[in-house]
Design a protein around this motif. Sequence first.
Motif, PDB file in Angstrom:
ATOM      1  N   ALA A   9      -6.600   5.381  28.538  1.00 43.84           N
ATOM      2  CA  ALA A   9      -5.616   6.413  28.185  1.00 43.84           C
ATOM      3  C   ALA A   9      -5.678   7.582  29.159  1.00 43.84           C
ATOM      4  O   ALA A   9      -4.654   8.216  29.449  1.00 43.84           O
ATOM      5  N   PHE A  10      -6.874   7.863  29.696  1.00 45.37           N
ATOM      6  CA  PHE A  10      -7.010   8.933  30.698  1.00 45.37           C
ATOM      7  C   PHE A  10      -6.197   8.606  31.945  1.00 45.37           C
ATOM      8  O   PHE A  10      -5.619   9.496  32.582  1.00 45.37           O
ATOM      9  N   ASP A  11      -6.155   7.338  32.319  1.00 41.91           N
ATOM     10  CA  ASP A  11      -5.454   6.947  33.539  1.00 41.91           C
ATOM     11  C   ASP A  11      -3.945   7.159  33.447  1.00 41.91           C
ATOM     12  O   ASP A  11      -3.255   7.153  34.466  1.00 41.91           O
ATOM     13  N   LYS A  12      -3.427   7.345  32.239  1.00 36.82           N
ATOM     14  CA  LYS A  12      -1.997   7.578  32.058  1.00 36.82           C
ATOM     15  C   LYS A  12      -1.618   9.049  32.151  1.00 36.82           C
ATOM     16  O   LYS A  12      -0.442   9.398  32.122  1.00 36.82           O
ATOM     17  N   LEU A  13      -2.630   9.921  32.244  1.00 37.10           N
ATOM     18  CA  LEU A  13      -2.369  11.358  32.341  1.00 37.10           C
ATOM     19  C   LEU A  13      -2.066  11.746  33.780  1.00 37.10           C
ATOM     20  O   LEU A  13      -2.627  11.186  34.717  1.00 37.10           O
ATOM     21  N   ARG A  14      -1.195  12.709  33.942  1.00 35.04           N
ATOM     22  CA  ARG A  14      -0.809  13.129  35.283  1.00 35.04           C
ATOM     23  C   ARG A  14      -1.745  14.200  35.850  1.00 35.04           C
ATOM     24  O   ARG A  14      -1.865  14.344  37.063  1.00 35.04           O
ATOM     25  N   ALA A  15      -2.394  14.992  34.974  1.00 34.29           N
ATOM     26  CA  ALA A  15      -3.135  16.160  35.439  1.00 34.29           C
ATOM     27  C   ALA A  15      -4.601  15.880  35.769  1.00 34.29           C
ATOM     28  O   ALA A  15      -5.306  16.772  36.241  1.00 34.29           O
ATOM     29  N   VAL A  16      -5.075  14.657  35.532  1.00 34.94           N
ATOM     30  CA  VAL A  16      -6.451  14.311  35.897  1.00 34.94           C
ATOM     31  C   VAL A  16      -6.427  13.146  36.883  1.00 34.94           C
ATOM     32  O   VAL A  16      -5.514  12.320  36.863  1.00 34.94           O
ATOM     33  N   GLN A  17      -7.431  13.105  37.746  1.00 30.81           N
ATOM     34  CA  GLN A  17      -7.451  12.062  38.772  1.00 30.81           C
ATOM     35  C   GLN A  17      -7.772  10.698  38.162  1.00 30.81           C
ATOM     36  O   GLN A  17      -8.453  10.601  37.137  1.00 30.81           O
ATOM     37  N   ARG A  18      -7.279   9.682  38.789  1.00 35.28           N
ATOM     38  CA  ARG A  18      -7.474   8.320  38.299  1.00 35.28           C
ATOM     39  C   ARG A  18      -8.963   7.974  38.313  1.00 35.28           C
ATOM     40  O   ARG A  18      -9.692   8.271  39.253  1.00 35.28           O
ATOM     41  N   GLY A  19      -9.428   7.379  37.246  1.00 30.16           N
ATOM     42  CA  GLY A  19     -10.833   7.040  37.133  1.00 30.16           C
ATOM     43  C   GLY A  19     -11.661   8.085  36.414  1.00 30.16           C
ATOM     44  O   GLY A  19     -12.826   7.854  36.090  1.00 30.16           O
ATOM     45  N   TYR A  20     -11.068   9.248  36.141  1.00 28.94           N
ATOM     46  CA  TYR A  20     -11.796  10.340  35.479  1.00 28.94           C
ATOM     47  C   TYR A  20     -12.284   9.919  34.095  1.00 28.94           C
ATOM     48  O   TYR A  20     -13.346  10.356  33.636  1.00 28.94           O
ATOM     49  N   GLY A  21     -11.522   9.033  33.432  1.00 26.99           N
ATOM     50  CA  GLY A  21     -11.866   8.608  32.081  1.00 26.99           C
ATOM     51  C   GLY A  21     -13.185   7.882  31.979  1.00 26.99           C
ATOM     52  O   GLY A  21     -13.714   7.709  30.867  1.00 26.99           O
ATOM     53  N   ARG A  22     -13.748   7.474  33.109  1.00 27.30           N
ATOM     54  CA  ARG A  22     -15.033   6.771  33.093  1.00 27.30           C
ATOM     55  C   ARG A  22     -16.204   7.696  33.443  1.00 27.30           C
ATOM     56  O   ARG A  22     -17.344   7.237  33.575  1.00 27.30           O
ATOM     57  N   SER A  23     -15.936   8.990  33.585  1.00 30.84           N
ATOM     58  CA  SER A  23     -16.984   9.953  33.930  1.00 30.84           C
ATOM     59  C   SER A  23     -17.711  10.426  32.676  1.00 30.84           C
ATOM     60  O   SER A  23     -17.226  10.271  31.547  1.00 30.84           O
ATOM     61  N   SER A  24     -18.893  11.021  32.881  1.00 25.79           N
ATOM     62  CA  SER A  24     -19.648  11.563  31.745  1.00 25.79           C
ATOM     63  C   SER A  24     -18.891  12.712  31.091  1.00 25.79           C
ATOM     64  O   SER A  24     -18.939  12.880  29.865  1.00 25.79           O
ATOM     65  N   ALA A  25     -18.172  13.500  31.903  1.00 24.42           N
ATOM     66  CA  ALA A  25     -17.386  14.604  31.348  1.00 24.42           C
ATOM     67  C   ALA A  25     -16.307  14.075  30.413  1.00 24.42           C
ATOM     68  O   ALA A  25     -16.068  14.639  29.336  1.00 24.42           O
ATOM     69  N   ALA A  26     -15.652  12.985  30.811  1.00 26.44           N
ATOM     70  CA  ALA A  26     -14.612  12.396  29.960  1.00 26.44           C
ATOM     71  C   ALA A  26     -15.214  11.902  28.651  1.00 26.44           C
ATOM     72  O   ALA A  26     -14.569  11.989  27.590  1.00 26.44           O
ATOM     73  N   GLY A  27     -16.430  11.395  28.693  1.00 25.63           N
ATOM     74  CA  GLY A  27     -17.087  10.964  27.475  1.00 25.63           C
ATOM     75  C   GLY A  27     -17.272  12.115  26.502  1.00 25.63           C
ATOM     76  O   GLY A  27     -17.049  11.974  25.285  1.00 25.63           O
ATOM     77  N   GLU A  28     -17.645  13.295  27.040  1.00 28.61           N
ATOM     78  CA  GLU A  28     -17.795  14.473  26.188  1.00 28.61           C
ATOM     79  C   GLU A  28     -16.433  14.913  25.637  1.00 28.61           C
ATOM     80  O   GLU A  28     -16.326  15.309  24.476  1.00 28.61           O
ATOM     81  N   ILE A  29     -15.412  14.826  26.478  1.00 28.17           N
ATOM     82  CA  ILE A  29     -14.070  15.206  26.047  1.00 28.17           C
ATOM     83  C   ILE A  29     -13.583  14.298  24.924  1.00 28.17           C
ATOM     84  O   ILE A  29     -13.012  14.756  23.922  1.00 28.17           O
ATOM     85  N   MET A  30     -13.810  13.012  25.067  1.00 30.64           N
ATOM     86  CA  MET A  30     -13.360  12.078  24.025  1.00 30.64           C
ATOM     87  C   MET A  30     -14.085  12.325  22.700  1.00 30.64           C
ATOM     88  O   MET A  30     -13.497  12.188  21.630  1.00 30.64           O
ATOM     89  N   SER A  31     -15.337  12.700  22.771  1.00 30.03           N
ATOM     90  CA  SER A  31     -16.076  13.031  21.542  1.00 30.03           C
ATOM     91  C   SER A  31     -15.447  14.248  20.861  1.00 30.03           C
ATOM     92  O   SER A  31     -15.306  14.281  19.631  1.00 30.03           O
ATOM     93  N   ILE A  32     -15.063  15.234  21.670  1.00 32.66           N
ATOM     94  CA  ILE A  32     -14.395  16.424  21.121  1.00 32.66           C
ATOM     95  C   ILE A  32     -13.070  16.035  20.481  1.00 32.66           C
ATOM     96  O   ILE A  32     -12.737  16.469  19.365  1.00 32.66           O
TER      97      ILE A  32
END
Length: 384
Positions: free
Chosen positions: A255-278
């Motif tokens: 779902a992160f890869d469909k966003l325009r404002a974040v770079q592709r692949g960001y959804g697999r980062s540790s930061a994205a993991g924290e964001i998804m928990s939020i």
Amino acid sequence: MELITSTDLLADFCQRAAGFDYVTVDTEFLRETTYWPKLCLLQVATEDEAVLIDPLTDGLSLVPFFTLLTNPKVVKVFHAARQDIEIFVKLTGKVPENIFDTQVAASVCGYGDSVSYDNLVRSVTGVELDKSSRFTDWSARPLSEKQRLYAVADVTHLRDIYKSLVEQVDKTGRWYWVEDELSVLRSIDTYVVQPENAWERLRAKLNRPRDVAALQQLAAWREKRAQDSDQPRSRVLKDDALIELAMQRPTTAEAFDKLRAVQRGYGRSSAAGEIMSIIKRVEALTKGELPDMPERYRGPSPKGAVGDLVRVLLKSVSEEHGVAARIIATSDDIDALVLDDDADVPALKGWRRKLFGEKALAIKHGKIGLAATRKGVIEIEIKD
């Protein structure tokens, strides 16, 4: 022009400075790659002397200077003080005592909104400053002679500006205007950003409670991460990405890869993991746990006739008092007060309310009208 690199010399200077009514202060710092500004140079001047203080010198203690900052008998004169004071708050936990901001005073003396230092120097003293050293690396040593001359000019001409502005404020009787403006700079809350309040700076126009809840928590996460890692907010996550995340609320890497404002692949980062928990926590909130939203206004548009009348009033008041209209009220202020008599805007507080806000509300409620004359626009009381 002395470069102070020892605590003893600094203590001697600060002792001399404490005998004057005021000192002028400026800083040079770096912030491009950090959350907290890195102090690289201090410039201070009294009536008799001007010095440069090198905070990067090994073994130099700034305690004598911090003591001078807390001396209530000495006015500390800055230009555009907010970032300078933020540095001192970070280093000492306190706002300097008895501060004066020449940019604030200039705004109420008719120099316009947020006048630059070099323009003010030109207007008051007739001197044309060489600003070519403005963006040099102030952390590099040794400092060049050109850098030193540039730095010291930021406090020597400030003496003349301060004295000129004090005279003008005295003449116009606008000290209460200046005091209203300085009250913001004197509050420690101006400089200390609590993560839970970070979302308020974004000015995002979100209309759904769950979007707002997500933005609140995501902005708090970004602020704390930026503070803890000492890197700019935008390096953690840009504003537009934060807002898009709050609205879309992705819960998978795909779902992160469909966003325009974040770079592709960001959804697999540790930061994205924290964001998804939020985001999952936000999705689990009950309706009663979501933030309250203001009731939607259903009256006349603030861009309609009433707003137009208030804007005419603003132009008339600004011309009468020789102050730029934007300093008194912004277009957003006018929209807000047309919608709400108790709007939380500067135009309805302090000197602005007395000068303009009360009249604007009177127009809104049909208690005064406006008429054009040869002398300009005048206000006419409307009797029932």
